[in-house]
Write a protein that holds these residues in place. Structure first.
Motif, PDB file in Angstrom:
ATOM      1  N   GLU A  37      54.129  38.700  39.557  1.00 43.81           N
ATOM      2  CA  GLU A  37      54.161  39.509  38.338  1.00 43.81           C
ATOM      3  C   GLU A  37      53.759  38.634  37.168  1.00 43.81           C
ATOM      4  N   ILE A  38      52.870  39.181  36.354  1.00 50.09           N
ATOM      5  CA  ILE A  38      52.397  38.497  35.155  1.00 50.09           C
ATOM      6  C   ILE A  38      53.061  39.192  33.983  1.00 50.09           C
ATOM      7  N   GLY A  48      50.285  41.360  40.083  1.00 51.46           N
ATOM      8  CA  GLY A  48      49.202  40.477  40.480  1.00 51.46           C
ATOM      9  C   GLY A  48      49.266  40.119  41.950  1.00 51.46           C
ATOM     10  N   SER A  49      48.135  39.684  42.476  1.00 52.30           N
ATOM     11  CA  SER A  49      48.011  39.176  43.830  1.00 52.30           C
ATOM     12  C   SER A  49      46.747  38.339  43.873  1.00 52.30           C
ATOM     13  N   SER A  50      46.357  37.895  45.054  1.00 52.08           N
ATOM     14  CA  SER A  50      45.044  37.269  45.176  1.00 52.08           C
ATOM     15  C   SER A  50      44.054  38.344  45.591  1.00 52.08           C
ATOM     16  N   ASP A  65      39.865  39.773  38.959  1.00 56.84           N
ATOM     17  CA  ASP A  65      39.836  41.080  38.301  1.00 56.84           C
ATOM     18  C   ASP A  65      40.150  40.931  36.813  1.00 56.84           C
ATOM     19  N   LEU A  66      41.199  40.175  36.540  1.00 57.50           N
ATOM     20  CA  LEU A  66      41.662  40.048  35.154  1.00 57.50           C
ATOM     21  C   LEU A  66      40.660  39.308  34.283  1.00 57.50           C
ATOM     22  N   LEU A  67      39.919  38.362  34.860  1.00 56.59           N
ATOM     23  CA  LEU A  67      38.894  37.661  34.094  1.00 56.59           C
ATOM     24  C   LEU A  67      37.794  38.635  33.680  1.00 56.59           C
ATOM     25  N   SER A  72      35.389  42.183  29.396  1.00 54.84           N
ATOM     26  CA  SER A  72      35.002  43.536  29.016  1.00 54.84           C
ATOM     27  C   SER A  72      35.802  44.024  27.809  1.00 54.84           C
ATOM     28  N   ALA A  73      37.108  43.836  27.846  1.00 51.50           N
ATOM     29  CA  ALA A  73      37.971  44.319  26.757  1.00 51.50           C
ATOM     30  C   ALA A  73      37.695  43.568  25.460  1.00 51.50           C
ATOM     31  N   CYS A  74      37.503  42.254  25.528  1.00 50.83           N
ATOM     32  CA  CYS A  74      37.236  41.471  24.322  1.00 50.83           C
ATOM     33  C   CYS A  74      35.933  41.926  23.676  1.00 50.83           C
ATOM     34  N   HIS A  75      34.898  42.111  24.490  1.00 50.41           N
ATOM     35  CA  HIS A  75      33.611  42.577  23.962  1.00 50.41           C
ATOM     36  C   HIS A  75      33.778  43.946  23.296  1.00 50.41           C
ATOM     37  N   MET A  76      34.474  44.860  23.976  1.00 49.62           N
ATOM     38  CA  MET A  76      34.661  46.202  23.437  1.00 49.62           C
ATOM     39  C   MET A  76      35.390  46.159  22.088  1.00 49.62           C
ATOM     40  N   LEU A  77      36.451  45.366  21.998  1.00 47.94           N
ATOM     41  CA  LEU A  77      37.232  45.331  20.761  1.00 47.94           C
ATOM     42  C   LEU A  77      36.410  44.777  19.598  1.00 47.94           C
TER      43      LEU A  77
END
Length: 166
Positions: A37-38, A48-50, A65-67, A72-77
């Protein structure tokens, strides 16, 4: 994020808790789950998992996945911010991003690229050319893209909504 001093440095504190001890700990490679868990104070936990290729759970987010999600989220914001400042009215934004990671012979690996594919719908009267150009500026400002050592490409599609005429 906590602001640090006058230089506007920010600090992020995360907790990653392994939840995959199946009883034998890490007695061998197959004896444990990769689940974890993160979390960050005051925020919901992220399961989370591998990656499945490395004995992970398909229902949980991998670091890979999170990377891709972070880029994607940073670019969108940044993009939404720049559009708001430029008078471009964004009505919808959907990015179908992909990341490519190559394994090495030693068992490690690295990302070789991430491709962002934002489909953006803007209101009639908004400048479609400027809406497309702002993706380049968003990329240059993105904190996460500036922190990685592989190409982050952007292939935007802009669609302007036309008013229905009787």
């Amino acid at each position: 994020a906590r602001r640090m001093g006058k230089n506007r440095e920010h600090r992020y504190e995360a907790q990653v808790r392994w939840t995959g001890n199946l009883g034998a700990g890490t007695s061998d490679y197959r004896s444990y789950s990769r689940d974890h868990e993160i979390s960050m104070a005051g925020k919901p936990a992220v399961p989370g998992s591998s990656d499945r290729a490395f004995r992970g759970s398909r229902e949980r987010y991998s670091p890979e996945d999170l990377l891709v999600c972070s880029l994607s989220a940073c670019h969108m914001l940044w993009y939404l911010h720049l559009c708001a400042d430029s008078g471009i009215i964004v009505l919808e934004y959907l990015d179908e991003a992909t990341g490519t990671m190559a394994e090495t012979a030693e068992g490690g690996g690295r990302f070789t690229e991430v491709v962002l594919r934002p489909a953006v719908t803007i209101a009639e009267g908004s400048d479609a050319g400027e809406a497309e150009r702002l993706h380049e500026r968003a990329h240059k400002l993105c904190f996460i893209a500036n922190s990685v050592n592989f190409p982050v490409l952007c292939e935007p599609r802009i669609r302007r909504v036309q008013r229905n005429t009787p």
